[in-house]
Design a protein around this motif. Sequence first.
Motif, short mmCIF file in Angstrom:
data_model
loop_
_atom_site.label_atom_id
_atom_site.label_comp_id
_atom_site.label_asym_id
_atom_site.label_seq_id
_atom_site.Cartn_x
_atom_site.Cartn_y
_atom_site.Cartn_z
N TYR A 1 0.85 -1.18 0.00
CA TYR A 1 0.00 0.00 0.00
C TYR A 1 0.89 1.23 0.00
N LEU A 2 0.51 2.24 -0.79
CA LEU A 2 1.26 3.47 -0.88
C LEU A 2 0.32 4.65 -0.66
N LYS A 3 0.68 5.53 0.28
CA LYS A 3 -0.06 6.77 0.46
C LYS A 3 0.85 7.91 0.00
N PHE A 4 0.33 8.74 -0.91
CA PHE A 4 1.12 9.81 -1.51
C PHE A 4 0.38 11.12 -1.35
N TYR A 5 1.12 12.19 -1.03
CA TYR A 5 0.51 13.50 -0.97
C TYR A 5 1.36 14.50 -1.74
N GLY A 6 0.74 15.21 -2.69
CA GLY A 6 1.42 16.24 -3.46
C GLY A 6 0.80 17.58 -3.21
N GLU A 7 1.57 18.63 -3.32
CA GLU A 7 1.07 19.98 -3.08
C GLU A 7 -0.10 20.31 -4.00
N TYR A 8 -0.06 19.84 -5.23
CA TYR A 8 -1.11 20.12 -6.21
C TYR A 8 -1.99 18.90 -6.48
N LEU A 9 -1.42 17.74 -6.43
CA LEU A 9 -2.16 16.51 -6.72
C LEU A 9 -3.09 16.16 -5.58
N GLY A 10 -2.72 16.56 -4.36
CA GLY A 10 -3.52 16.19 -3.20
C GLY A 10 -3.21 14.78 -2.76
N LEU A 11 -4.13 14.19 -2.03
CA LEU A 11 -3.94 12.84 -1.49
C LEU A 11 -4.30 11.78 -2.54
N VAL A 12 -3.42 10.78 -2.66
CA VAL A 12 -3.68 9.63 -3.54
C VAL A 12 -3.29 8.37 -2.78
N GLU A 13 -4.17 7.39 -2.77
CA GLU A 13 -3.88 6.10 -2.16
C GLU A 13 -3.74 5.05 -3.25
N CYS A 14 -2.74 4.20 -3.11
CA CYS A 14 -2.46 3.19 -4.13
C CYS A 14 -2.41 1.81 -3.49
N PHE A 15 -3.20 0.90 -4.02
CA PHE A 15 -3.19 -0.49 -3.57
C PHE A 15 -2.67 -1.36 -4.72
N ILE A 16 -1.69 -2.21 -4.41
CA ILE A 16 -1.18 -3.18 -5.39
C ILE A 16 -1.57 -4.57 -4.91
N SER A 17 -2.29 -5.31 -5.72
CA SER A 17 -2.71 -6.67 -5.36
C SER A 17 -2.67 -7.55 -6.60
N TYR A 18 -2.81 -8.85 -6.41
CA TYR A 18 -2.72 -9.76 -7.56
C TYR A 18 -3.51 -11.02 -7.30
N ASP A 19 -3.81 -11.73 -8.40
CA ASP A 19 -4.33 -13.10 -8.33
C ASP A 19 -3.55 -13.91 -9.35
N GLU A 20 -4.04 -15.07 -9.72
CA GLU A 20 -3.30 -15.94 -10.64
C GLU A 20 -3.22 -15.37 -12.05
N ARG A 21 -4.12 -14.46 -12.40
CA ARG A 21 -4.19 -13.98 -13.78
C ARG A 21 -3.57 -12.59 -13.98
N GLU A 22 -3.65 -11.73 -12.98
CA GLU A 22 -3.29 -10.34 -13.22
C GLU A 22 -2.82 -9.63 -11.95
N ILE A 23 -2.16 -8.51 -12.18
CA ILE A 23 -1.81 -7.62 -11.09
C ILE A 23 -2.71 -6.39 -11.20
N LEU A 24 -3.24 -5.94 -10.09
CA LEU A 24 -4.19 -4.84 -10.07
C LEU A 24 -3.60 -3.65 -9.32
N LEU A 25 -3.62 -2.48 -9.97
CA LEU A 25 -3.23 -1.23 -9.34
C LEU A 25 -4.49 -0.37 -9.20
N GLU A 26 -4.85 -0.05 -7.96
CA GLU A 26 -6.00 0.79 -7.70
C GLU A 26 -5.52 2.13 -7.16
N LEU A 27 -5.95 3.21 -7.82
CA LEU A 27 -5.57 4.55 -7.42
C LEU A 27 -6.81 5.31 -6.96
#
Length: 266
Positions: A192-218
């Motif tokens: 899990y990644l929590k990012f904060y930018g002066e202009y972008l604001g708050l963004v949370e990133c989850f990286i997960s996977y199963d047998e078929r694919e890797i999923l990035l949720e922003l």
Amino acid sequence: MQITAPAPILYLPENLWFLFNRPGRELIIKVLGIEGKTLNLELGGEKFQARIAGAINPEDFKVGENIKVKVLQTGNPVVLQVISGEKISSDLKILYLISQVGKREGEQKFHVKEELNLLSTLLTDLFVKKDKKTKSLEEGIKELLGDKVKSSALVYQEDKLFIPFLFNDERSWGYVELGPPQERKGKVKLFYLKFYGEYLGLVECFISYDEREILLELYFYNQEAYELAKKEYKNLKDLFILNQIQFIIKLYLEESLPGYILEKQV
């Protein structure tokens, strides 16, 4: 019609901006002064300037006269067509205006996009395997996060490892959370990644996977950042090309609640 403005561009008062936001609108503006290719103008008691362009010369104007203009193009710059005067010509007689409001909006969009690229680079660095052997744990973290990070640290808590970091601009920051794999939405959560930018604001990133694919949720908490991220989706996706693995990116807009940025995500 697309018209390019000459330089330099001079500003229109913010409280007059709404008068110039509809193509085809006609206005009467008073000429207060003429300085080369620059006109000093007045509308509704507000003074501003415009640049002369097209088939028009300073000699076509007189101090004290009222000129009739039509909004030809909105945005930055605002393009006005002079439709009054003694000389009749099929050529366009053009004036250019720009508001500091519009200027700030353009700068804001640029910085949001810049920080979005910074976040994308950070996520890419987390996935790229480095061949170089590191000599210390500190160098390993620096290598993991990329060269855009100014400083970072390690924080251990229970069975999790947190890596808070500060970017070189000293305004953008965040942290990476690493721990035992956990199930999340039918997939295995990697980190899990929590990012904060002066202009972008708050963004949370989850990286997960199963047998078929890797999923990035922003998850975005800033409307402008979210809308821009949707437009930049293809560029984001191109940054995450993994060998023989399908990578899925999903973008969400979340409600921003007071104090949420201080919460720890589990």
